[in-house]
Motif scaffolding. Structure first.
Motif, PDB file in Angstrom:
ATOM      1  N   SER A 153       0.830  -1.200   0.000  1.00  0.00           N
ATOM      2  CA  SER A 153       0.000   0.000   0.000  1.00  0.00           C
ATOM      3  C   SER A 153       0.865   1.251   0.000  1.00  0.00           C
ATOM      4  O   SER A 153       1.832   1.348   0.769  1.00  0.00           O
ATOM      5  N   ALA A 154       0.495   2.197  -0.845  1.00  0.00           N
ATOM      6  CA  ALA A 154       1.197   3.482  -0.867  1.00  0.00           C
ATOM      7  C   ALA A 154       0.975   4.261   0.416  1.00  0.00           C
ATOM      8  O   ALA A 154       1.713   5.213   0.707  1.00  0.00           O
ATOM      9  N   LEU A 155      -0.032   3.881   1.193  1.00  0.00           N
ATOM     10  CA  LEU A 155      -0.296   4.549   2.466  1.00  0.00           C
ATOM     11  C   LEU A 155       0.566   3.994   3.597  1.00  0.00           C
ATOM     12  O   LEU A 155       0.566   4.548   4.706  1.00  0.00           O
ATOM     13  N   ASP A 156       1.288   2.899   3.333  1.00  0.00           N
ATOM     14  CA  ASP A 156       2.268   2.390   4.288  1.00  0.00           C
ATOM     15  C   ASP A 156       3.587   3.102   4.010  1.00  0.00           C
ATOM     16  O   ASP A 156       4.124   2.999   2.904  1.00  0.00           O
ATOM     17  N   PRO A 157       4.123   3.848   4.979  1.00  0.00           N
ATOM     18  CA  PRO A 157       5.339   4.630   4.710  1.00  0.00           C
ATOM     19  C   PRO A 157       6.483   3.821   4.110  1.00  0.00           C
ATOM     20  O   PRO A 157       7.114   4.264   3.151  1.00  0.00           O
ATOM     21  N   ALA A 158       6.764   2.641   4.651  1.00  0.00           N
ATOM     22  CA  ALA A 158       7.894   1.859   4.134  1.00  0.00           C
ATOM     23  C   ALA A 158       7.662   1.444   2.687  1.00  0.00           C
ATOM     24  O   ALA A 158       8.576   1.533   1.850  1.00  0.00           O
ATOM     25  N   ASP A 159       6.449   1.010   2.377  1.00  0.00           N
ATOM     26  CA  ASP A 159       6.139   0.617   0.995  1.00  0.00           C
ATOM     27  C   ASP A 159       6.316   1.800   0.050  1.00  0.00           C
ATOM     28  O   ASP A 159       6.862   1.665  -1.053  1.00  0.00           O
ATOM     29  N   SER A 160       5.824   2.971   0.484  1.00  0.00           N
ATOM     30  CA  SER A 160       5.902   4.171  -0.344  1.00  0.00           C
ATOM     31  C   SER A 160       7.344   4.625  -0.530  1.00  0.00           C
ATOM     32  O   SER A 160       7.791   4.923  -1.648  1.00  0.00           O
ATOM     33  N   ILE A 161       8.096   4.656   0.555  1.00  0.00           N
ATOM     34  CA  ILE A 161       9.466   5.176   0.518  1.00  0.00           C
ATOM     35  C   ILE A 161      10.390   4.269  -0.287  1.00  0.00           C
ATOM     36  O   ILE A 161      11.225   4.751  -1.068  1.00  0.00           O
ATOM     37  N   LEU A 162      10.267   2.956  -0.127  1.00  0.00           N
ATOM     38  CA  LEU A 162      11.128   2.048  -0.899  1.00  0.00           C
ATOM     39  C   LEU A 162      10.784   2.095  -2.380  1.00  0.00           C
ATOM     40  O   LEU A 162      11.675   2.014  -3.244  1.00  0.00           O
ATOM     41  N   ALA A 163       9.496   2.249  -2.708  1.00  0.00           N
ATOM     42  CA  ALA A 163       9.119   2.410  -4.114  1.00  0.00           C
ATOM     43  C   ALA A 163       9.679   3.717  -4.668  1.00  0.00           C
ATOM     44  O   ALA A 163      10.140   3.774  -5.818  1.00  0.00           O
ATOM     45  N   GLN A 164       9.675   4.753  -3.865  1.00  0.00           N
ATOM     46  CA  GLN A 164      10.290   6.029  -4.255  1.00  0.00           C
ATOM     47  C   GLN A 164      11.770   5.832  -4.566  1.00  0.00           C
ATOM     48  O   GLN A 164      12.271   6.325  -5.590  1.00  0.00           O
ATOM     49  N   GLY A 165      12.470   5.113  -3.697  1.00  0.00           N
ATOM     50  CA  GLY A 165      13.886   4.859  -3.927  1.00  0.00           C
ATOM     51  C   GLY A 165      14.139   4.102  -5.221  1.00  0.00           C
ATOM     52  O   GLY A 165      15.064   4.427  -5.977  1.00  0.00           O
ATOM     53  N   ARG A 166      13.302   3.082  -5.484  1.00  0.00           N
ATOM     54  CA  ARG A 166      13.464   2.316  -6.731  1.00  0.00           C
ATOM     55  C   ARG A 166      13.239   3.208  -7.951  1.00  0.00           C
ATOM     56  O   ARG A 166      13.968   3.107  -8.956  1.00  0.00           O
ATOM     57  N   PHE A 167      12.232   4.070  -7.862  1.00  0.00           N
ATOM     58  CA  PHE A 167      11.916   4.944  -8.988  1.00  0.00           C
ATOM     59  C   PHE A 167      13.029   5.970  -9.200  1.00  0.00           C
ATOM     60  O   PHE A 167      13.440   6.232 -10.339  1.00  0.00           O
ATOM     61  N   MET A 168      13.538   6.544  -8.119  1.00  0.00           N
ATOM     62  CA  MET A 168      14.630   7.510  -8.238  1.00  0.00           C
ATOM     63  C   MET A 168      15.868   6.862  -8.864  1.00  0.00           C
ATOM     64  O   MET A 168      16.529   7.462  -9.720  1.00  0.00           O
ATOM     65  N   CYS A 169      16.180   5.639  -8.454  1.00  0.00           N
ATOM     66  CA  CYS A 169      17.330   4.947  -9.041  1.00  0.00           C
ATOM     67  C   CYS A 169      17.109   4.663 -10.525  1.00  0.00           C
ATOM     68  O   CYS A 169      18.035   4.793 -11.348  1.00  0.00           O
ATOM     69  N   GLU A 170      15.895   4.292 -10.852  1.00  0.00           N
ATOM     70  CA  GLU A 170      15.546   4.021 -12.250  1.00  0.00           C
ATOM     71  C   GLU A 170      15.718   5.279 -13.091  1.00  0.00           C
ATOM     72  O   GLU A 170      16.282   5.255 -14.195  1.00  0.00           O
ATOM     73  N   LEU A 171      15.229   6.403 -12.572  1.00  0.00           N
ATOM     74  CA  LEU A 171      15.343   7.673 -13.295  1.00  0.00           C
ATOM     75  C   LEU A 171      16.790   8.127 -13.394  1.00  0.00           C
ATOM     76  O   LEU A 171      17.226   8.625 -14.432  1.00  0.00           O
ATOM     77  N   ALA A 172      17.543   7.958 -12.298  1.00  0.00           N
ATOM     78  CA  ALA A 172      18.942   8.379 -12.300  1.00  0.00           C
ATOM     79  C   ALA A 172      19.727   7.661 -13.393  1.00  0.00           C
ATOM     80  O   ALA A 172      20.566   8.266 -14.080  1.00  0.00           O
ATOM     81  N   GLU A 173      19.461   6.394 -13.555  1.00  0.00           N
ATOM     82  CA  GLU A 173      20.159   5.624 -14.592  1.00  0.00           C
ATOM     83  C   GLU A 173      19.829   6.155 -15.984  1.00  0.00           C
ATOM     84  O   GLU A 173      20.702   6.220 -16.861  1.00  0.00           O
ATOM     85  N   GLN A 174      18.586   6.571 -16.181  1.00  0.00           N
ATOM     86  CA  GLN A 174      18.164   7.029 -17.506  1.00  0.00           C
ATOM     87  C   GLN A 174      18.631   8.447 -17.825  1.00  0.00           C
ATOM     88  O   GLN A 174      18.828   8.779 -19.000  1.00  0.00           O
ATOM     89  N   VAL A 175      18.800   9.293 -16.815  1.00  0.00           N
ATOM     90  CA  VAL A 175      19.219  10.670 -17.096  1.00  0.00           C
ATOM     91  C   VAL A 175      20.723  10.853 -16.993  1.00  0.00           C
ATOM     92  O   VAL A 175      21.252  11.878 -17.446  1.00  0.00           O
ATOM     93  N   SER A 176      21.433   9.883 -16.429  1.00  0.00           N
ATOM     94  CA  SER A 176      22.872  10.064 -16.199  1.00  0.00           C
ATOM     95  C   SER A 176      23.671  10.385 -17.462  1.00  0.00           C
ATOM     96  O   SER A 176      24.655  11.144 -17.384  1.00  0.00           O
ATOM     97  N   PRO A 177      23.295   9.871 -18.660  1.00  0.00           N
ATOM     98  CA  PRO A 177      24.066  10.253 -19.850  1.00  0.00           C
ATOM     99  C   PRO A 177      23.986  11.746 -20.166  1.00  0.00           C
ATOM    100  O   PRO A 177      24.831  12.264 -20.907  1.00  0.00           O
ATOM    101  N   LEU A 178      22.990  12.444 -19.623  1.00  0.00           N
ATOM    102  CA  LEU A 178      22.835  13.875 -19.890  1.00  0.00           C
ATOM    103  C   LEU A 178      23.673  14.734 -18.950  1.00  0.00           C
ATOM    104  O   LEU A 178      23.812  15.945 -19.175  1.00  0.00           O
ATOM    105  N   ALA A 179      24.180  14.158 -17.877  1.00  0.00           N
ATOM    106  CA  ALA A 179      24.811  14.930 -16.819  1.00  0.00           C
ATOM    107  C   ALA A 179      26.032  15.692 -17.331  1.00  0.00           C
ATOM    108  O   ALA A 179      26.801  15.201 -18.157  1.00  0.00           O
ATOM    109  N   SER A 180      26.174  16.926 -16.812  1.00  0.00           N
ATOM    110  CA  SER A 180      27.305  17.774 -17.172  1.00  0.00           C
ATOM    111  C   SER A 180      27.585  18.720 -16.003  1.00  0.00           C
ATOM    112  O   SER A 180      26.781  18.808 -15.063  1.00  0.00           O
ATOM    113  N   PRO A 181      28.710  19.444 -16.054  1.00  0.00           N
ATOM    114  CA  PRO A 181      29.019  20.397 -14.977  1.00  0.00           C
ATOM    115  C   PRO A 181      28.136  21.638 -14.982  1.00  0.00           C
ATOM    116  O   PRO A 181      28.200  22.433 -14.051  1.00  0.00           O
ATOM    117  N   GLU A 182      27.335  21.820 -16.006  1.00  0.00           N
ATOM    118  CA  GLU A 182      26.486  23.004 -16.089  1.00  0.00           C
ATOM    119  C   GLU A 182      25.444  23.011 -14.968  1.00  0.00           C
ATOM    120  O   GLU A 182      24.990  21.954 -14.532  1.00  0.00           O
TER     121      GLU A 182
END
Length: 244
Positions: A153-182
Protein backbone atom coordinates in the motif's frame (compact mmCIF):
# COMPACT_ATOMS: atom_id res chain seq x y z
CA UNK A 1 29.68 39.45 -4.33
CA UNK A 2 27.09 41.67 -6.00
CA UNK A 3 24.89 38.59 -6.46
CA UNK A 4 24.81 38.05 -2.72
CA UNK A 5 24.03 41.70 -2.05
CA UNK A 6 21.13 41.67 -4.49
CA UNK A 7 19.83 38.44 -2.99
CA UNK A 8 20.08 39.91 0.49
CA UNK A 9 18.05 42.93 -0.55
CA UNK A 10 15.33 40.75 -2.03
CA UNK A 11 15.08 38.55 1.03
CA UNK A 12 15.41 41.45 3.42
CA UNK A 13 12.28 42.95 1.91
CA UNK A 14 10.30 40.26 3.69
CA UNK A 15 10.76 42.28 6.87
CA UNK A 16 9.89 40.76 10.23
CA UNK A 17 9.19 37.33 8.72
CA UNK A 18 12.91 36.69 8.40
CA UNK A 19 15.31 36.23 11.31
CA UNK A 20 18.99 37.28 10.92
CA UNK A 21 20.02 33.62 10.78
CA UNK A 22 17.55 32.76 8.05
CA UNK A 23 18.59 35.83 6.10
CA UNK A 24 22.26 34.88 6.35
CA UNK A 25 21.55 31.31 5.27
CA UNK A 26 19.55 32.54 2.28
CA UNK A 27 22.29 34.92 1.19
CA UNK A 28 25.01 32.29 1.59
CA UNK A 29 23.05 29.74 -0.38
CA UNK A 30 22.52 32.07 -3.31
CA UNK A 31 26.10 33.30 -3.28
CA UNK A 32 27.49 29.79 -3.71
CA UNK A 33 24.86 28.34 -6.02
CA UNK A 34 24.28 31.57 -7.90
CA UNK A 35 24.68 29.65 -11.15
CA UNK A 36 21.26 28.18 -10.48
CA UNK A 37 19.72 31.64 -10.60
CA UNK A 38 19.00 34.50 -8.19
CA UNK A 39 15.33 33.89 -8.97
CA UNK A 40 15.20 31.32 -6.17
CA UNK A 41 16.79 33.40 -3.39
CA UNK A 42 13.53 34.20 -1.55
CA UNK A 43 12.30 30.61 -2.01
CA UNK A 44 15.43 29.09 -0.47
CA UNK A 45 15.48 31.52 2.43
CA UNK A 46 11.80 31.02 3.24
CA UNK A 47 12.08 27.24 3.13
CA UNK A 48 15.04 27.27 5.49
CA UNK A 49 13.25 29.72 7.81
CA UNK A 50 9.91 27.93 8.01
CA UNK A 51 11.50 24.49 8.37
CA UNK A 52 13.66 25.60 11.25
CA UNK A 53 16.55 27.45 9.61
CA UNK A 54 15.64 30.56 11.58
CA UNK A 55 15.51 28.79 14.90
CA UNK A 56 19.21 28.45 15.47
CA UNK A 57 18.73 25.19 17.38
CA UNK A 58 18.49 24.81 21.14
CA UNK A 59 21.87 26.43 21.74
CA UNK A 60 21.26 29.54 19.65
CA UNK A 61 24.54 28.96 17.81
CA UNK A 62 24.67 30.37 14.27
CA UNK A 63 24.58 27.84 11.44
CA UNK A 64 27.75 26.73 9.70
CA UNK A 65 27.24 28.67 6.48
CA UNK A 66 30.06 27.03 4.56
CA UNK A 67 28.68 23.59 5.39
CA UNK A 68 25.12 24.57 4.49
CA UNK A 69 26.16 26.12 1.18
CA UNK A 70 28.19 23.04 0.29
CA UNK A 71 25.30 20.72 1.12
CA UNK A 72 22.80 22.66 -0.99
CA UNK A 73 25.20 22.69 -3.91
CA UNK A 74 26.15 19.01 -3.46
CA UNK A 75 24.81 15.67 -4.56
CA UNK A 76 22.52 14.95 -1.61
CA UNK A 77 24.61 11.99 -0.49
CA UNK A 78 25.96 13.37 2.77
CA UNK A 79 25.49 11.72 6.15
CA UNK A 80 21.79 11.36 6.96
CA UNK A 81 20.56 12.56 10.36
CA UNK A 82 17.85 10.03 11.39
CA UNK A 83 16.55 12.36 14.11
CA UNK A 84 15.49 14.87 11.45
CA UNK A 85 12.57 12.74 10.24
CA UNK A 86 9.41 11.50 11.97
CA UNK A 87 9.82 8.50 14.24
CA UNK A 88 9.53 5.21 12.39
CA UNK A 89 10.62 6.50 8.97
CA UNK A 90 14.39 6.67 9.30
CA UNK A 91 15.05 2.99 8.56
CA UNK A 92 12.99 3.00 5.36
CA UNK A 93 14.61 6.27 4.23
CA UNK A 94 18.07 4.86 4.91
CA UNK A 95 17.27 1.67 2.99
CA UNK A 96 15.76 3.56 0.06
CA UNK A 97 18.82 5.79 -0.10
CA UNK A 98 21.12 2.78 -0.31
CA UNK A 99 19.49 1.17 -3.36
CA UNK A 100 21.86 2.79 -5.86
CA UNK A 101 24.99 4.92 -5.89
CA UNK A 102 23.36 8.09 -7.26
CA UNK A 103 20.64 8.51 -4.62
CA UNK A 104 21.22 8.88 -0.88
CA UNK A 105 18.87 9.03 2.13
CA UNK A 106 19.29 12.80 2.48
CA UNK A 107 17.77 13.31 -0.96
CA UNK A 108 15.00 10.81 -0.24
CA UNK A 109 14.07 12.61 3.00
CA UNK A 110 14.17 16.07 1.43
CA UNK A 111 11.99 14.89 -1.43
CA UNK A 112 9.42 13.38 0.95
CA UNK A 113 9.33 16.68 2.82
CA UNK A 114 8.65 18.51 -0.43
CA UNK A 115 6.10 16.01 -1.73
CA UNK A 116 3.98 15.44 1.37
CA UNK A 117 5.51 17.01 4.46
CA UNK A 118 5.73 13.41 5.80
CA UNK A 119 1.93 13.07 5.80
CA UNK A 120 1.25 9.36 5.44
CA UNK A 121 -2.38 9.78 4.36
CA UNK A 122 -1.90 12.48 1.76
CA UNK A 123 -3.71 12.10 -1.59
CA UNK A 124 -2.57 14.15 -4.59
CA UNK A 125 -4.59 15.64 -7.45
CA UNK A 126 -3.77 12.76 -9.83
CA UNK A 127 -4.42 9.99 -7.31
CA UNK A 128 -0.94 9.99 -5.78
CA UNK A 129 -0.98 8.57 -2.27
CA UNK A 130 1.26 8.46 0.76
CA UNK A 131 4.43 10.19 1.82
CA UNK A 132 6.24 9.85 -1.51
CA UNK A 133 3.30 10.84 -3.76
CA UNK A 134 4.22 8.45 -6.55
CA UNK A 135 1.92 8.32 -9.56
CA UNK A 136 -0.43 5.34 -9.07
CA UNK A 137 0.91 3.51 -12.13
CA UNK A 138 4.49 3.86 -10.85
CA UNK A 139 3.61 2.53 -7.41
CA UNK A 140 1.70 -0.36 -8.98
CA UNK A 141 4.88 -1.30 -10.84
CA UNK A 142 7.49 -0.68 -8.15
CA UNK A 143 5.62 -0.98 -4.87
CA UNK A 144 6.22 -4.01 -2.65
CA UNK A 145 5.21 -5.15 0.83
CA UNK A 146 8.38 -3.70 2.29
CA UNK A 147 7.06 -3.52 5.84
CA UNK A 148 5.93 -7.18 5.76
CA UNK A 149 2.42 -6.42 7.00
CA UNK A 150 0.73 -8.61 4.42
CA UNK A 151 -0.28 -5.87 1.96
CA UNK A 152 1.33 -3.50 -0.51
CA UNK A 153 0.00 0.00 0.00
CA UNK A 154 1.20 3.48 -0.87
CA UNK A 155 -0.30 4.55 2.47
CA UNK A 156 2.27 2.39 4.29
CA UNK A 157 5.34 4.63 4.71
CA UNK A 158 7.89 1.86 4.13
CA UNK A 159 6.14 0.62 1.00
CA UNK A 160 5.90 4.17 -0.34
CA UNK A 161 9.47 5.18 0.52
CA UNK A 162 11.13 2.05 -0.90
CA UNK A 163 9.12 2.41 -4.11
CA UNK A 164 10.29 6.03 -4.26
CA UNK A 165 13.89 4.86 -3.93
CA UNK A 166 13.46 2.32 -6.73
CA UNK A 167 11.92 4.94 -8.99
CA UNK A 168 14.63 7.51 -8.24
CA UNK A 169 17.33 4.95 -9.04
CA UNK A 170 15.55 4.02 -12.25
CA UNK A 171 15.34 7.67 -13.29
CA UNK A 172 18.94 8.38 -12.30
CA UNK A 173 20.16 5.62 -14.59
CA UNK A 174 18.16 7.03 -17.51
CA UNK A 175 19.22 10.67 -17.10
CA UNK A 176 22.87 10.06 -16.20
CA UNK A 177 24.07 10.25 -19.85
CA UNK A 178 22.84 13.88 -19.89
CA UNK A 179 24.81 14.93 -16.82
CA UNK A 180 27.31 17.77 -17.17
CA UNK A 181 29.02 20.40 -14.98
CA UNK A 182 26.49 23.00 -16.09
CA UNK A 183 24.01 24.28 -13.45
CA UNK A 184 20.92 22.09 -13.12
CA UNK A 185 22.54 19.41 -15.27
CA UNK A 186 23.97 17.15 -12.57
CA UNK A 187 22.49 13.67 -12.05
CA UNK A 188 20.67 14.63 -8.85
CA UNK A 189 18.97 17.69 -10.34
CA UNK A 190 18.03 15.81 -13.51
CA UNK A 191 16.60 12.92 -11.49
CA UNK A 192 14.53 15.19 -9.27
CA UNK A 193 13.18 17.01 -12.31
CA UNK A 194 12.26 13.72 -13.99
CA UNK A 195 10.45 12.57 -10.84
CA UNK A 196 8.39 15.76 -10.83
CA UNK A 197 7.85 16.61 -14.49
CA UNK A 198 8.34 13.20 -16.10
CA UNK A 199 11.32 11.66 -17.85
CA UNK A 200 10.43 12.78 -21.37
CA UNK A 201 10.61 16.57 -20.74
CA UNK A 202 14.04 16.14 -19.15
CA UNK A 203 15.35 14.01 -22.02
CA UNK A 204 14.01 16.51 -24.55
CA UNK A 205 15.54 19.49 -22.75
CA UNK A 206 18.82 17.72 -22.00
CA UNK A 207 18.73 19.38 -18.57
CA UNK A 208 16.20 20.44 -15.98
CA UNK A 209 13.39 21.96 -18.09
CA UNK A 210 13.47 25.75 -18.26
CA UNK A 211 10.18 26.16 -16.45
CA UNK A 212 9.58 27.76 -13.08
CA UNK A 213 7.80 24.64 -11.83
CA UNK A 214 10.67 22.26 -12.60
CA UNK A 215 13.46 24.55 -11.46
CA UNK A 216 11.67 25.54 -8.25
CA UNK A 217 11.02 21.87 -7.44
CA UNK A 218 14.71 21.03 -7.77
CA UNK A 219 15.88 24.08 -5.84
CA UNK A 220 13.32 23.61 -3.08
CA UNK A 221 14.53 20.07 -2.44
CA UNK A 222 18.19 21.12 -2.60
CA UNK A 223 17.45 23.79 0.01
CA UNK A 224 16.16 21.05 2.31
CA UNK A 225 19.28 18.87 2.03
CA UNK A 226 20.83 20.83 4.92
CA UNK A 227 17.95 19.88 7.22
CA UNK A 228 18.39 16.14 6.69
CA UNK A 229 22.15 16.29 7.13
CA UNK A 230 21.53 18.00 10.47
CA UNK A 231 23.08 21.34 9.45
CA UNK A 232 19.77 23.17 9.89
CA UNK A 233 17.25 22.24 12.61
CA UNK A 234 14.20 20.31 11.46
CA UNK A 235 10.91 22.02 12.19
CA UNK A 236 9.07 20.79 15.30
CA UNK A 237 5.94 20.13 13.22
CA UNK A 238 7.89 17.74 11.00
CA UNK A 239 9.47 15.92 13.93
CA UNK A 240 6.12 15.50 15.64
CA UNK A 241 4.48 13.58 12.79
CA UNK A 242 4.27 9.92 13.69
CA UNK A 243 5.49 7.32 11.22
CA UNK A 244 3.11 4.39 10.86
Amino acid sequence: MSTAVKAGAAVGGLGCLMSPIALTVGISSVFVIGGFGVLFAPLIALILFFTGGGGGGDTGDPPDLDRIAGIIQGDGQGEFDPTSVPEGMADAITEAGALCADIGPVAIAAQIDQESGFQTDRTGPEGEQGVSQLPPEVFARLGKDDDDNGETSALDPADSILAQGRFMCELAEQVSPLASPEPLSDVMSLTLAAYDAGLEPVLEAGRVPRTNASQQYVMAIRAKFAIYEGAVPASPSTQDIEGQ
